[in-house]
Design a protein around this motif. Structure first.
Motif, PDB file in Angstrom:
ATOM      1  N   ALA A  73      46.478  43.929  47.220  1.00 47.95           N
ATOM      2  CA  ALA A  73      45.477  44.583  48.065  1.00 47.95           C
ATOM      3  C   ALA A  73      46.045  45.837  48.723  1.00 47.95           C
ATOM      4  O   ALA A  73      45.387  46.870  48.770  1.00 47.95           O
ATOM      5  CB  ALA A  73      44.969  43.609  49.132  1.00 47.95           C
ATOM      6  N   VAL A  74      47.280  45.752  49.209  1.00 48.40           N
ATOM      7  CA  VAL A  74      47.896  46.916  49.852  1.00 48.40           C
ATOM      8  C   VAL A  74      48.109  48.026  48.824  1.00 48.40           C
ATOM      9  O   VAL A  74      47.760  49.189  49.052  1.00 48.40           O
ATOM     10  CB  VAL A  74      49.234  46.526  50.527  1.00 48.40           C
ATOM     11  CG1 VAL A  74      49.871  47.757  51.158  1.00 48.40           C
ATOM     12  CG2 VAL A  74      49.012  45.453  51.578  1.00 48.40           C
ATOM     13  N   LEU A 115      36.594  43.329  43.763  1.00 45.60           N
ATOM     14  CA  LEU A 115      37.799  43.209  44.591  1.00 45.60           C
ATOM     15  C   LEU A 115      37.507  42.426  45.868  1.00 45.60           C
ATOM     16  O   LEU A 115      38.282  41.550  46.266  1.00 45.60           O
ATOM     17  CB  LEU A 115      38.341  44.601  44.940  1.00 45.60           C
ATOM     18  CG  LEU A 115      39.624  44.576  45.767  1.00 45.60           C
ATOM     19  CD1 LEU A 115      40.797  44.151  44.898  1.00 45.60           C
ATOM     20  CD2 LEU A 115      39.914  45.921  46.406  1.00 45.60           C
ATOM     21  N   TYR A 142      55.394  47.918  54.265  1.00 42.39           N
ATOM     22  CA  TYR A 142      54.638  46.666  54.412  1.00 42.39           C
ATOM     23  C   TYR A 142      54.731  45.814  53.144  1.00 42.39           C
ATOM     24  O   TYR A 142      54.818  44.589  53.221  1.00 42.39           O
ATOM     25  CB  TYR A 142      53.173  46.958  54.744  1.00 42.39           C
ATOM     26  CG  TYR A 142      52.990  47.552  56.121  1.00 42.39           C
ATOM     27  CD1 TYR A 142      53.746  47.097  57.193  1.00 42.39           C
ATOM     28  CD2 TYR A 142      52.084  48.574  56.337  1.00 42.39           C
ATOM     29  CE1 TYR A 142      53.599  47.651  58.450  1.00 42.39           C
ATOM     30  CE2 TYR A 142      51.928  49.138  57.598  1.00 42.39           C
ATOM     31  CZ  TYR A 142      52.690  48.670  58.647  1.00 42.39           C
ATOM     32  OH  TYR A 142      52.552  49.226  59.886  1.00 42.39           O
ATOM     33  N   ARG A 182      58.016  44.145  53.107  1.00 41.99           N
ATOM     34  CA  ARG A 182      58.064  43.051  54.083  1.00 41.99           C
ATOM     35  C   ARG A 182      57.272  41.847  53.590  1.00 41.99           C
ATOM     36  O   ARG A 182      57.680  40.709  53.789  1.00 41.99           O
ATOM     37  CB  ARG A 182      57.535  43.541  55.420  1.00 41.99           C
ATOM     38  CG  ARG A 182      58.119  42.753  56.557  1.00 41.99           C
ATOM     39  CD  ARG A 182      57.925  43.441  57.866  1.00 41.99           C
ATOM     40  NE  ARG A 182      56.515  43.552  58.187  1.00 41.99           N
ATOM     41  CZ  ARG A 182      56.075  44.049  59.348  1.00 41.99           C
ATOM     42  NH1 ARG A 182      56.934  44.470  60.244  1.00 41.99           N
ATOM     43  NH2 ARG A 182      54.783  44.126  59.590  1.00 41.99           N
ATOM     44  N   PHE A 186      46.600  48.423  45.954  1.00 44.74           N
ATOM     45  CA  PHE A 186      45.323  48.912  45.435  1.00 44.74           C
ATOM     46  C   PHE A 186      44.689  49.894  46.419  1.00 44.74           C
ATOM     47  O   PHE A 186      44.161  50.933  46.009  1.00 44.74           O
ATOM     48  CB  PHE A 186      44.386  47.732  45.182  1.00 44.74           C
ATOM     49  CG  PHE A 186      43.155  48.103  44.410  1.00 44.74           C
ATOM     50  CD1 PHE A 186      43.192  48.147  43.032  1.00 44.74           C
ATOM     51  CD2 PHE A 186      41.968  48.403  45.057  1.00 44.74           C
ATOM     52  CE1 PHE A 186      42.067  48.498  42.306  1.00 44.74           C
ATOM     53  CE2 PHE A 186      40.836  48.753  44.339  1.00 44.74           C
ATOM     54  CZ  PHE A 186      40.893  48.795  42.959  1.00 44.74           C
ATOM     55  N   THR A 245      47.893  39.542  48.240  1.00 43.26           N
ATOM     56  CA  THR A 245      48.014  40.378  49.436  1.00 43.26           C
ATOM     57  C   THR A 245      48.730  41.679  49.108  1.00 43.26           C
ATOM     58  O   THR A 245      48.352  42.752  49.574  1.00 43.26           O
ATOM     59  CB  THR A 245      48.826  39.627  50.507  1.00 43.26           C
ATOM     60  OG1 THR A 245      48.785  38.255  50.217  1.00 43.26           O
ATOM     61  CG2 THR A 245      48.279  39.874  51.856  1.00 43.26           C
ATOM     62  N   ARG A 264      52.966  32.035  50.452  1.00 39.71           N
ATOM     63  CA  ARG A 264      52.226  31.297  51.463  1.00 39.71           C
ATOM     64  C   ARG A 264      51.755  29.927  51.005  1.00 39.71           C
ATOM     65  O   ARG A 264      51.701  29.632  49.830  1.00 39.71           O
ATOM     66  CB  ARG A 264      51.002  32.103  51.863  1.00 39.71           C
ATOM     67  CG  ARG A 264      51.335  33.156  52.875  1.00 39.71           C
ATOM     68  CD  ARG A 264      50.152  33.415  53.720  1.00 39.71           C
ATOM     69  NE  ARG A 264      49.442  34.588  53.231  1.00 39.71           N
ATOM     70  CZ  ARG A 264      48.328  35.028  53.783  1.00 39.71           C
ATOM     71  NH1 ARG A 264      47.790  34.375  54.789  1.00 39.71           N
ATOM     72  NH2 ARG A 264      47.734  36.090  53.316  1.00 39.71           N
ATOM     73  N   LEU A 321      39.382  39.080  46.979  1.00 40.06           N
ATOM     74  CA  LEU A 321      40.230  38.980  48.169  1.00 40.06           C
ATOM     75  C   LEU A 321      39.660  38.012  49.203  1.00 40.06           C
ATOM     76  O   LEU A 321      40.396  37.270  49.832  1.00 40.06           O
ATOM     77  CB  LEU A 321      40.389  40.360  48.825  1.00 40.06           C
ATOM     78  CG  LEU A 321      41.179  41.405  48.046  1.00 40.06           C
ATOM     79  CD1 LEU A 321      41.246  42.706  48.842  1.00 40.06           C
ATOM     80  CD2 LEU A 321      42.581  40.908  47.747  1.00 40.06           C
ATOM     81  N   PHE A 322      38.340  38.025  49.376  1.00 41.16           N
ATOM     82  CA  PHE A 322      37.753  37.323  50.518  1.00 41.16           C
ATOM     83  C   PHE A 322      36.884  36.133  50.115  1.00 41.16           C
ATOM     84  O   PHE A 322      36.471  35.383  50.971  1.00 41.16           O
ATOM     85  CB  PHE A 322      36.885  38.282  51.339  1.00 41.16           C
ATOM     86  CG  PHE A 322      37.621  39.433  51.937  1.00 41.16           C
ATOM     87  CD1 PHE A 322      38.120  39.355  53.223  1.00 41.16           C
ATOM     88  CD2 PHE A 322      37.832  40.590  51.210  1.00 41.16           C
ATOM     89  CE1 PHE A 322      38.801  40.426  53.780  1.00 41.16           C
ATOM     90  CE2 PHE A 322      38.525  41.656  51.766  1.00 41.16           C
ATOM     91  CZ  PHE A 322      39.010  41.577  53.053  1.00 41.16           C
TER      92      PHE A 322
END
Lengths: 334, 493
Positions: free
Chosen positions: B86-87, B137, B452, B455, B89, B83, B462, B141-142
């Motif tokens: 991803a931010v 990517l 972000y 944070r 990138f 995660t 997770r 990610l998905f």
């Protein structure tokens, strides 16, 4: 050399730009349509429908720019200063919408901000691309290997019209994409928007097409002189054919046909611009051969492009295949 | 400033502010503004590749360990860092698009002249790296549930490979601009490639590539280490925190000394090909015919051509650069003054980079010592130091790039094309306005992104996604850990 390397490269760059326009066109279009969908759930689904592919789509823009620097450095060095403001505006639009894909999921309080960033950034980028296209079509003066015009030359009634036309056209691509990728009420509303933007797109194409030949005598000759006048009969007929398939696809509730027909409209519009331009790279100043890099550079990159572009197309197609079908609202990695 | 100085007398006093503004713009000509804009946008941009090169490799390692050992902790860490990747990138992509167009908007003469050489290298970067990263990517990610673990691992590996290929091409471009080779110049003033092998494998390329990739790995290791240390201090998710902290500290202990060696080799290469840069780095205004001292600290004074308040170690600079105490070392006095790089910036940024490099080595050795004594997971002092050192890699990378880029001045293509001759025929207000726009947008957008990411790092790693086939999972080796992935998720909450 027997092989006309600049011509081959002009075709490859033209392909890269077309790939960019149709691919990023639909994901920018999804952003442009954001204000028409107020439900958070709808917006989540819309964003997730393009989230896995937008980054790859935008890479074609980098290939267009990077490729131009590599193989037509003089075109790159004269067009970009001429289009300074629209390019900077496009970049800023792309920054906002690009980061919105990730940021939007990371906050609840700030979500509205990134909704705005996504919608506003998409509109700004699309409008700026249309402005740039219009400015390029109306011509860029070059003297002594440098841009020789003023700083506001890009801003004319014609370029504003092309800017709006691109926004409307991308909205059509986005709407037909949503018809294809979503279900239920969201798809229903997208269908309605697709219908209206389809008519608006063809109208805008008509206005731009009728205006263009009067900007440059070359264009007029190209479209209405013999034998090239064949195009000025065939291209509009094909456009009407695409429009028919698009409207029929929407009415018969097909999922895929409207999107494919909308792509067809874009391809035809693009071919139309190509007919006007050829053999110019920067009309009316530089031809493809004026702007080309030396053959050493063209040949070196061509070897790679011939091997790599098919590979890229293959794994891009694979990535689209992995995410085929309707978006599952429960999915997403966030 | 007097209004008359500006040229256009104003009839109304109300017009004064805009006259003032244009006066400011005249003080900053287009070249200065374009340089500030480039420095600003490239400095922001380099942060993200430095992080994502290392993080992509780390993700590939984590997923490989998960597939191999079937230990859920690696998948949990993978999902946690994925995660954040991803931010980061996303920010790297958008700031990179700005770079790819800035050559044309602000540096069009450079683009026209150098395009035939550097353009194809950047074209290859797009074809071999950007598409690979971007194409896989989405799957990374998905797509875990859609393609299964093995194909998914392939996608992760392709993303990591893409970041490394990208670094290779962009460093070939940068190195060619620093130590150009394999070209000729045509009548239009364009650089024409003669020998692509010599262009790509130019004299400084291997040193720069190794130095940058190691820097990216260290940068990521210190971020991962800081995050692990922070969770260890807070005693949240101890197993996952221990795993990432331990992996990061191995990286620091092994790579930091290699990096110092690589940096030294790079310095020797720079001395051979860009001596003025090394003179500025070392603060050697004067030549030293019988052995040059190493100036540890001081204030470079370019007006007087000396370093004020210098703290020197006699002969050491000659020993480091020439491996002999009495070796003569030329100074900036051997180079015409208009070809001097800005000494103070290079001098200071180089010291910042070196100091951080040694601090990284220090933390790595400290962690080894704690590991040997069995206190790696419990030494709060070490953990605090690691948290403090978390951003160190970014600062070092920036300082290193400032050293090499400012040290190259006044050239864009070292020895061949001056920066002042590379600029677009563009008006200062246009560059100034876009600079202001970029500054506002970057601080807004990347400020939010940094917030972000911080944070995300502060949250617990997770849970494993429940729908995955869990299989027989090992309990952790050293400490009794969770038996299944789902319990692993609950553990530590």
């Amino acid at each position: 050399m027997a092989i006309d390397l600049p011509l081959i490269w002009a075709a490859i760059i033209a392909f890269a730009v077309l790939a960019y326009v149709v691919l990023d066109g639909f994901d920018l279009g999804v952003g442009i349509l954001f204000p028409f969908f107020r439900e958070k759930h709808d917006r989540d689904v819309m964003m997730n429908s393009v989230a896995p592919v937008w980054d790859g789509n935008e890479t074609w823009l980098v290939l267009g720019g990077g490729g131009l620097l590599a193989v037509f450095p003089l075109a790159y060095a004269t067009v970009l200063p001429a289009l300074y403001a629209p390019i900077v505006a496009m970049l800023i639009g792309l920054i906002f919408r690009g980061v919105a894909f990730e940021y939007r999921w990371r906050t609840q309080r700030g979500e509205f901000l990134w909704n705005w960033a996504f919608a506003g950034g998409s509109m700004l980028a699309a409008f700026a691309q249309g402005l740039a296209l219009g400015a390029l079509v109306q011509g860029i003066p070059v003297e002594n290997r440098a841009y020789a015009g003023g700083w506001w030359d890009w801003l004319t009634p014609f370029s504003i019209v092309t800017g709006l036309a691109i926004v409307i056209g991308y909205a059509l691509l986005g709407a037909t994409w949503l018809v294809m990728k979503t279900r239920g009420e969201l798809a229903e509303r997208a269908r309605g928007i697709a219908l209206r933007t389809a008519l608006a797109t063809v109208a805008a194409m008509g206005i731009v097409s009728l205006w263009t030949p009067f900007l440059e005598p070359v264009y007029l000759e190209r479209w209405f002189g013999w034998p090239t006048a064949i195009f000025s009969v065939v291209v509009p007929l094909l456009v009407l054919g695409c429009l028919y398939l698009l409207l029929k696809g929407i009415r018969d509730r097909h999922d895929v046909q409207p999107f494919v027909a909308a792509l067809g409209l874009f391809v035809l519009g693009y071919i139309g611009i190509g007919i006007s331009f050829f053999p110019f790279m920067v009309p009316p100043s530089l031809t493809i051969w004026d702007a080309a890099a030396p053959d050493e550079s063209l040949a070196f990159l061509l070897v790679g492009a011939l091997v790599l572009v098919p590979m890229i197309l293959a794994y891009t197609a694979y990535a689209y295949w992995v995410f085929r079908g309707k978006v599952d609202p429960e999915e997403g990695y966030h | 400033m007097q209004i008359a100085d500006i040229g256009r007398p104003s009839r109304l006093s109300l017009r004064l502010p805009s006259e003032r503004i244009s006066a400011v713009f005249e003080a900053f000509d287009a070249t200065v503004l374009a340089r500030i804009q480039f420095a600003f946008t490239v400095s922001f941009h380099i942060i993200f590749p430095a992080f994502s090169i290392g993080l992509a490799s780390y993700l590939a390692v984590l997923e490989a360990l998960w597939l191999w050992k079937k230990d859920a902790v690696y998948l949990e860490l993978f999902n946690f860092w994925k995660t954040i990747f991803a931010v980061a990138f996303g920010m790297g992509v958008v700031s990179g698009i700005v770079m790819s167009y800035q050559f044309g908007t602000n540096w069009s003469v450079f683009s026209d002249k150098a395009g035939p050489v550097i353009g194809p290298l950047m074209g290859y970067e797009v074809l071999t790296a950007f598409f690979l990263e971007a194409g896989f990517l989405g799957v990374m990610l998905f797509g875990l549930n859609r393609v299964g673990p093995r194909l998914h691992f392939f996608a992760t590996a392709m993303v990591a490979l893409g970041t490394l290929i990208s670094a290779t091409w962009i460093l070939a471009v940068n190195s060619w601009m620093q130590t150009p080779a394999g070209f000729s110049v045509n009548e239009a003033g364009q650089f024409i490639p003669e020998d692509w092998w010599a262009v790509i494998f130019n004299p400084s390329f291997p040193y720069r590539l190794v130095h940058m990739v190691l820097a990216a790995y260290l940068t990521t290791a210190f971020v991962v280490g800081a995050c692990g240390a922070w969770h260890l201090l807070r005693k949240t998710a101890p197993r996952r925190a221990r795993t990432m902290f331990s992996m990061a500290m191995w990286m620091a202990a092994i790579v930091a000394p290699i990096q110092i060696f690589a940096g030294d080799q790079h310095g020797l290469n720079t001395l051979e090909h860009q001596p003025a840069k090394v003179m500025a780095m070392e603060g050697h205004y004067q030549s030293h015919p019988d052995g040059a001292p190493l100036i540890l600290f001081g204030l470079p004074n370019s007006a007087e051509k000396r370093v004020d308040y210098a703290l020197e170690i006699p002969k050491l600079s000659s020993l480091i650069l020439k491996h002999a105490l009495d070796a003569p070392l030329a100074g900036l006095d051997t180079i015409p003054e208009e070809r001097h790089p800005p000494v103070a910036i290079v001098f200071w940024s180089f010291r910042v980079m070196v100091a951080i490099g040694f601090a990284m080595l220090g933390l790595g050795l400290w962690s080894l010592w704690c590991r040997l004594r069995g206190t790696l997971d419990t030494s709060a002092a070490l953990h605090r130091a690691a948290v403090f050192m978390g951003p160190a890699g970014f600062v070092a990378v920036l300082a290193g790039w400032i050293t090499t880029e400012v040290g190259r001045q006044p050239y864009t293509i070292y020895g061949h094309l001056l920066t002042a001759d590379s600029i677009s025929p563009i008006a200062a207000p246009a560059v100034g306005a876009s600079l202001v726009a970029f500054i506002i947008v970057y601080f807004l957008v990347f400020g939010a992104g940094t917030f972000y990411i911080l944070r995300l790092m502060a949250r617990l790693p997770r849970d494993t996604m429940p729908e995955l086939d869990e299989g027989p999972l090992r309990t952790a080796g050293v400490t009794p850990g969770p038996a299944t992935a789902n319990q692993g998720g609950r553990h530590g909450h």
